[in-house]
Design a protein around this motif. Structure first.
Motif: not given
Lengths: 259, 259
Positions: A75, A78, A232-238, A241, A243, A245
């Motif tokens: 994994h 991105l 392909v992994v994408s982490h996003s916070a809005r 937010a 918190f 991870r």
């Protein structure tokens, strides 16, 4: 849609996700009876799903071992494959990648490449074709890069590093930004041979333009990757937010996760 | 690798990229002679490449029109499909999407879904299956969502909106963050029928978990999308880069770009 094909599809999709995510300790799948319980489907559906995933080459049955995952799937974030994360310890992949082919030639930029590079067709560029895999001998991805001058000259003068961003970095080329497009395509005979997969297998198609610090595009790439070897992994916070991870509990064993 | 298959592969990859990107004004491809010049390959290779892209269903030849792009490909920003961009004018896709199927049921979370949702297998959840396309009648994507309570109850009480984030938003569900995984897979008979494509066609496989403002996962989704109808685009700038993307010159006509 009939009910049955939908149950098969959903259960296959879920079990495939579990296999690719590396949910199973030591890569060993639970027995049929346990799968019947944990997916609330009949034994017939479980068997059909296991056959489908075997046909996809994701799992295999070995005498004395049971049903197991064929090979771990890496994994990649991105941000890493987009080259916008800061390089850590010199190389994103810590020497895990191995070059299996390499070819570099100065050419006149063909139409679609010149369009992506925002230059006239025929502008000189360096074409770099390479394929790379893991130390284990798998081939994960093959890429063709089109690089404009003067960056191209710096690459010509620098020994190739299989991690493209480490290569750019060791050639003194700085990245200002990167545009990435993800698609899917079938493997043809040539790609199947390079990626050691079968003709007609699904491949991830990754297209990228890389910009310098002033916003000028200097690098266009088309890459193909085996989806059973690389995701392909994408982490996003809005917006608001906040918190952390890292505070989210990690999910059990992750033998497949090479992040 | 021999030289010829590589030329075919590279030219096909470039021309496919140009087709999907929407490089051609009114979707009409240049004639063979012009392609020979702009890709620096023989007429034989140009013909082989056009045949390959026709076989992929991307281009067609129509008497009196010439070789043209079959249908435009939408480009969606990763921030949008990840649900982390702010909703503008109520809906990301401005009513361009049309629901073609919808089914919603309360079930016990199956194993792989419960793992992704970070709950025990069997925890009640709402499963929402839907397929959506463009007004033009194409079907772009099919998704299965698994949603935990209490969010699930709010969705049950709210009329479905085909844009998932608009649906969550109108149900009063706030998104704190989202994890996204992109892969590729072959279309089976069921998916081919839903997405109006052929069995064995390549599909984008998108997996997602959505978190609430506290970081708790409440939504897991597996979606399949037609790569000839939808591409995922990600724009990123690195650390110190401060160039203004809007200052980058736009590339000619973009009839395909529905961003």
């Amino acid at each position: 849609m009939k009910a049955r094909p939908d149950s098969v599809r959903r259960t296959r999709d879920l079990l495939r996700a579990a296999v690719l995510r590396g949910d199973f300790v030591d890569g060993i799948l639970p027995g049929e009876r346990e799968l019947v319980g944990s997916y609330s489907v009949s034994r017939g559906i479980v068997r059909e799903v296991l056959t489908l995933l075997r046909d996809e080459g994701l799992i295999a049955r070995t005498q004395g071992v049971g049903t197991h995952v064929v090979a771990p799937t890496a994994h990649r974030r991105l941000e890493d494959i987009q080259g916008i994360a800061e390089l850590k310890s010199g190389n994103h992949f810590n020497g895990r990648l191995l070059l299996t082919s390499f070819e570099s030639t100065v050419i006149s930029a063909p139409a679609a490449a010149s369009r992506a590079l925002e230059v006239e067709t025929g502008t000189p560029c360096l074409r770099v074709d390479y394929a790379a895999g893991t130390i284990s001998g798998d081939v994960d991805a093959a890429a063709t890069n089109y690089v404009l001058f003067p960056e191209a000259q710096r690459l010509i003068d620098t020994p190739f590093v299989v991690d493209w961003y480490a290569y750019l970095s060791s050639a003194g080329v700085k990245i200002g930004g990167s545009d990435f497009t993800v698609s899917a395509v079938l493997s043809d005979e040539t790609l199947a041979s390079v990626l050691r997969t079968t003709e007609g297998a699904p491949l991830l198609l990754l297209e990228q333009t890389i910009r310098d610090m002033s916003g000028r595009v200097f690098n266009y790439a088309i890459a193909h990757a085996r989806p059973d070897r690389l995701r392909v992994v994408s982490h996003s916070a809005r917006g608001a937010a906040t918190f952390d991870r890292t505070a989210v509990p990690e999910r059990g064993e992750r033998p497949n996760r090479i992040q």
